[in-house]
Design a protein around this motif. Structure first.
Motif, PDB file in Angstrom:
ATOM      1  N   ILE A  82       0.987  -1.260  -0.007  1.00 19.32           N
ATOM      2  CA  ILE A  82      -0.101   0.003   0.061  1.00 19.32           C
ATOM      3  C   ILE A  82       0.696   1.093   0.196  1.00 19.32           C
ATOM      4  N   VAL A  83       0.860   1.827  -1.157  1.00 22.13           N
ATOM      5  CA  VAL A  83       1.534   3.222  -1.445  1.00 22.13           C
ATOM      6  C   VAL A  83       0.880   4.251  -1.408  1.00 22.13           C
ATOM      7  N   GLY A  84       0.775   5.089  -0.491  1.00 24.86           N
ATOM      8  CA  GLY A  84      -0.438   6.144  -0.335  1.00 24.86           C
ATOM      9  C   GLY A  84      -0.060   7.168  -1.286  1.00 24.86           C
ATOM     10  N   TRP A  85      -0.661   8.403  -1.161  1.00 25.31           N
ATOM     11  CA  TRP A  85      -0.489   9.660  -1.674  1.00 25.31           C
ATOM     12  C   TRP A  85      -0.013   9.775  -3.191  1.00 25.31           C
ATOM     13  N   VAL A  86       0.763   8.857  -3.836  1.00 25.18           N
ATOM     14  CA  VAL A  86       0.831   9.261  -5.207  1.00 25.18           C
ATOM     15  C   VAL A  86      -0.245   9.561  -6.161  1.00 25.18           C
ATOM     16  N   GLY A  87      -1.375   8.451  -5.827  1.00 29.20           N
ATOM     17  CA  GLY A  87      -2.613   8.738  -6.785  1.00 29.20           C
ATOM     18  C   GLY A  87      -3.289  10.006  -6.318  1.00 29.20           C
ATOM     19  N   LEU A  88      -3.345  10.591  -5.289  1.00 31.61           N
ATOM     20  CA  LEU A  88      -3.836  11.919  -4.939  1.00 31.61           C
ATOM     21  C   LEU A  88      -2.974  13.049  -5.282  1.00 31.61           C
ATOM     22  N   LEU A  89      -1.793  13.212  -5.139  1.00 27.37           N
ATOM     23  CA  LEU A  89      -0.789  14.102  -5.075  1.00 27.37           C
ATOM     24  C   LEU A  89      -0.343  14.225  -6.586  1.00 27.37           C
ATOM     25  N   VAL A  90      -0.053  13.336  -7.342  1.00 27.35           N
ATOM     26  CA  VAL A  90       0.841  13.474  -8.568  1.00 27.35           C
ATOM     27  C   VAL A  90      -0.421  13.934  -9.685  1.00 27.35           C
ATOM     28  N   PRO A  91      -1.643  13.680  -9.693  1.00 26.63           N
ATOM     29  CA  PRO A  91      -2.541  14.160 -10.415  1.00 26.63           C
ATOM     30  C   PRO A  91      -2.967  15.687 -10.272  1.00 26.63           C
ATOM     31  N   HIS A  92      -2.743  16.287  -9.130  1.00 29.33           N
ATOM     32  CA  HIS A  92      -2.979  17.411  -8.913  1.00 29.33           C
ATOM     33  C   HIS A  92      -1.806  18.378  -9.416  1.00 29.33           C
ATOM     34  N   ALA A  93      -0.416  17.760  -9.302  1.00 33.90           N
ATOM     35  CA  ALA A  93       0.584  18.262  -9.430  1.00 33.90           C
ATOM     36  C   ALA A  93       0.471  18.629 -11.144  1.00 33.90           C
ATOM     37  N   ALA A  94       0.132  17.398 -11.751  1.00 33.09           N
ATOM     38  CA  ALA A  94       0.026  17.237 -13.164  1.00 33.09           C
ATOM     39  C   ALA A  94      -0.843  18.551 -13.932  1.00 33.09           C
ATOM     40  N   ARG A  95      -2.104  18.606 -13.075  1.00 36.58           N
ATOM     41  CA  ARG A  95      -3.051  19.610 -13.436  1.00 36.58           C
ATOM     42  C   ARG A  95      -2.451  21.076 -13.437  1.00 36.58           C
ATOM     43  N   GLY A  96      -1.723  21.102 -12.432  1.00 39.25           N
ATOM     44  CA  GLY A  96      -0.957  22.723 -12.163  1.00 39.25           C
ATOM     45  C   GLY A  96      -0.149  22.855 -13.507  1.00 39.25           C
ATOM     46  N   LEU A  97       0.527  21.874 -13.775  1.00 34.26           N
ATOM     47  CA  LEU A  97       1.500  22.035 -14.851  1.00 34.26           C
ATOM     48  C   LEU A  97       1.008  22.043 -16.267  1.00 34.26           C
ATOM     49  N   VAL A  98      -0.202  21.042 -16.655  1.00 29.57           N
ATOM     50  CA  VAL A  98      -0.776  21.021 -17.987  1.00 29.57           C
ATOM     51  C   VAL A  98      -2.223  21.310 -18.157  1.00 29.57           C
ATOM     52  N   GLY A  99      -2.945  21.407 -17.016  1.00 33.28           N
ATOM     53  CA  GLY A  99      -4.116  21.768 -16.983  1.00 33.28           C
ATOM     54  C   GLY A  99      -5.115  20.558 -16.895  1.00 33.28           C
ATOM     55  N   PRO A 100      -6.583  20.796 -16.392  1.00 34.36           N
ATOM     56  CA  PRO A 100      -7.164  19.793 -16.244  1.00 34.36           C
ATOM     57  C   PRO A 100      -7.803  18.848 -17.284  1.00 34.36           C
ATOM     58  N   ASP A 101      -7.497  19.153 -18.671  1.00 32.51           N
ATOM     59  CA  ASP A 101      -7.853  18.117 -19.539  1.00 32.51           C
ATOM     60  C   ASP A 101      -7.093  16.928 -19.840  1.00 32.51           C
ATOM     61  N   TYR A 102      -8.178  15.752 -19.706  1.00 31.64           N
ATOM     62  CA  TYR A 102      -7.396  14.554 -19.299  1.00 31.64           C
ATOM     63  C   TYR A 102      -6.696  14.223 -20.643  1.00 31.64           C
TER      64      TYR A 102
END
Lengths: 255, 347
Positions: free
Chosen positions: B268-288
């Motif tokens: 069980i590796v926590g936080w990656v699934g929560l944190l990385v998407p938000h960081a990525a959104r900050g960098l490239v925007g919310p468009d999937y």
């Protein structure tokens, strides 16, 4: 294209119909206002016309074919239902929101192509939103947001645009901007149905008005025929007075 | 368009990190040696494929070659896949559940996988049974949630509530298994597994993880733009002709495949699934369409880097889950504060 409701009825709870015996035609090139008090079934009727609900009685048909016989994609290409509120969980740009209107044209495992991008650009342009193209949705004003969602409906390339209270929660200037922009679309041959709580907006912007009361159609006709003190009192239960002639307005009578 | 190029560029980010990870460890290896081993491995593979005599590897000790190819490379590959899987699944779950605070472990994946792993450690403590039961437990947990959610009408909120119920019920079952486990041997093994880590990864573990990751990541590569449509409210998506309920279940199923395969290998590796998407959104925007490649690259690079720290920072290995938690919480706070400042409030 012709969109018809014939003898349509709907009940959320069995035995308690919210709509009964509604027969109504939506025509290309006109704005049809749906007026009626809270709970009179305006939004339900709009959903039925858009094929988002299937009528319990009667039939809604597009060019003679019942909506229930159309695939969701085919329906979405012909009729665009525009919700009152659009609240994305993430801050998409205006253009990204509008591009989502191309969903019925993009294959299941595909991406939007140049045509879809061009359609999104055209939809923004048609509503005078080109300058807001790359603005995040949550930085837009209420009126701009409403127009962006209308542009999304326009990007669907549909013949009919069904708007749920496009003038709600907007200041008078923004109501005017939104409804005038919609009027511009209608001149291009689009058929528009808009629910509203404003009889005066119906007088100003509608080509025809349908007045609902407790699930039944009281009257359909031109704005001056339908938006009259008598019919409004019938629908809303309080007396109204007519003010002026051009422009004409109705107000609740102060008694 | 530049943002789109940036998004795909993030897919290259794990490569230098992976190369760095191959160099460091208890036995440091020079870049030249690692490069020679990798080039030789590729040439050997090509030669085998063409039926030619494999070339000899000169100037590198066999023990170094074996260390790079059999110990470090599998671990590096597993770290990259675990990171990409958790980040992509987290980003997708946030969209499907229309909730920016959700991550892939929601819906009973982690407690199901934990229960499966604990049962395996109790009854049949072999690496492959632990991995298999963890994977099946993860899928079973989500299946139970989906079934319960579907029985209650299938809406988004109901599914989340069902997930919380299943999560807590399976955690209680896990508690029973831990309680009955031998405190000298099995209990610590369960505890270490739950803390997460990749120290036990060998070449053979890569095949199931690789197949599940390839299937899941390829699916999300294809539907990347359509995930945007699942961020709409159900009636809105239906008005656009999207079969929204069916799409949500399909997308959650594929996300679960990614998370369950990651958890079965890495615990069980926590936080990656929560944190990385938000960081990525900050960098490239919310468009999937841009978010998913960026999240995959960032997630892979982050877990690779953290796993390398986990095995080199102290003489003893630090469980990966502890590291991601230690770094994740403050990073998330920083991200969240920036997010609030930028938008002048929530959203």
């Amino acid at each position: 294209m012709r969109l018809w409701a014939r003898g349509v009825g709907y009940a959320y709870v069995r035995g308690k119909p919210v709509l009964q015996g509604i027969t109504l035609e939506v025509r290309a090139g006109e704005i049809l206002f749906l007026l009626g008090p809270n709970g009179s079934g305006k939004t339900t009727l709009l959903d039925l016309l858009g094929g988002l609900r299937l009528p319990g009685e009667g039939e809604v048909a597009l060019d003679g074919r019942p909506l229930s016989a159309l695939s969701p994609r085919a329906r979405a290409r012909a009729i665009a239902s525009v919700p009152q509120f659009h609240e994305p969980p993430f801050n998409f740009t205006a253009w990204e929101v509008v591009l989502m209107g191309r969903a019925p044209y993009v294959r299941l495992l595909g991406q939007p192509g140049p045509r879809d991008r061009a359609a999104a650009d055209r939809a923004l342009e048609a509503l005078g939103l080109t300058g807001l193209r790359d603005r995040p949705y949550y930085t837009l004003s209420g009126g701009e947001r409403r127009l962006v969602v209308v542009a999304r409906g326009l990007a669907q390339g549909a013949s009919f645009l069904l708007l749920d209270e496009p003038d709600a929660h907007l200041d008078p200037a923004n109501q005017h901007r939104v409804l005038r922009a919609v009027g511009g679309l209608v001149e291009g041959g689009l058929g528009v149905v808009a629910t509203s709580h404003s009889p005066n907006n119906a007088l100003l912007y509608a080509h025809r008005v349908a007045l609902l009361a407790v699930g039944r159609l009281l009257s359909v006709g031109s704005p001056p025929e339908v938006v009259t003190p008598d019919l409004l009192q019938n629908a809303y239960g309080i007396p109204f007075v007519l003010v002026g002639d051009a422009p004409r307005a109705v107000l609740p009578a102060l008694t | 368009m530049t943002r789109s190029r940036l998004a795909w560029g993030f897919l290259l980010l794990p490569l230098p990190v992976a190369f760095g990870a191959l160099l460091v460890g208890r036995y440091p290896i020079s870049p030249g040696e690692v490069g020679a081993v990798l080039v030789h491995a590729v040439r050997e593979g090509v030669a085998r494929l063409l039926g030619l005599e494999p070339p000899a590897l000169e100037g590198v000790a066999p023990v170094v070659q074996s260390l790079v190819l059999r110990i470090r490379l599998p671990r590096v590959g597993a770290a990259a896949l675990v990171g990409a899987n958790l980040a992509v699944a987290g980003a997708v779950y946030q969209g499907v559940f229309r909730n920016p605070l959700v991550e892939g472990r929601l819906l009973g994946v982690s407690s199901g996988a934990g229960l499966g792993a604990a049962l395996a450690l109790l009854l049949l403590p072999r690496p492959e049974t632990v991995q298999t039961l963890a994977f099946l437990g993860g899928l079973g947990g989500v299946a139970l949630t989906a079934l319960l959610g579907w029985a209650f009408g299938g809406g988004v909120l109901v599914l989340v509530i069902a997930g919380v119920l299943v999560e807590s019920f399976l955690s209680a079952l896990l508690g029973i298994v831990k309680y009955t486990a031998d405190p000298q041997g099995t209990l610590p093994a369960i505890t270490y597994w739950l803390l997460g880590g990749l120290s036990a990864v060998r070449v053979r573990d890569l095949l199931p993880l690789g197949v599940a990751s390839a299937a899941g990541l390829a699916f999300f590569f294809l539907v990347r733009w359509r995930v945007n449509l699942l961020t709409l409210a159900d009636p809105e998506a239906e008005a656009l002709g999207v079969p929204v309920r069916a799409m949500r279940y399909l997308v959650v199923a594929m996300g679960t495949l990614l998370v369950a395969s990651a958890v079965s290998v890495g615990g069980i590796v926590g936080w990656v699934g929560l944190l990385v998407p938000h960081a990525a959104r900050g960098l490239v925007g919310p468009d999937y369409a841009r978010l998913l490649p960026a999240a995959a690259g960032l997630g892979a690079a982050l877990v690779l880097a953290l796993d390398t720290l986990a095995r080199t920072l102290l003489p003893a290995e630090i469980p990966l889950g502890i590291l991601t938690g230690l770094l994740g919480a403050p990073l998330f706070l920083a991200l969240f504060l920036r997010f609030l400042r930028e938008r002048g409030g929530w959203r």
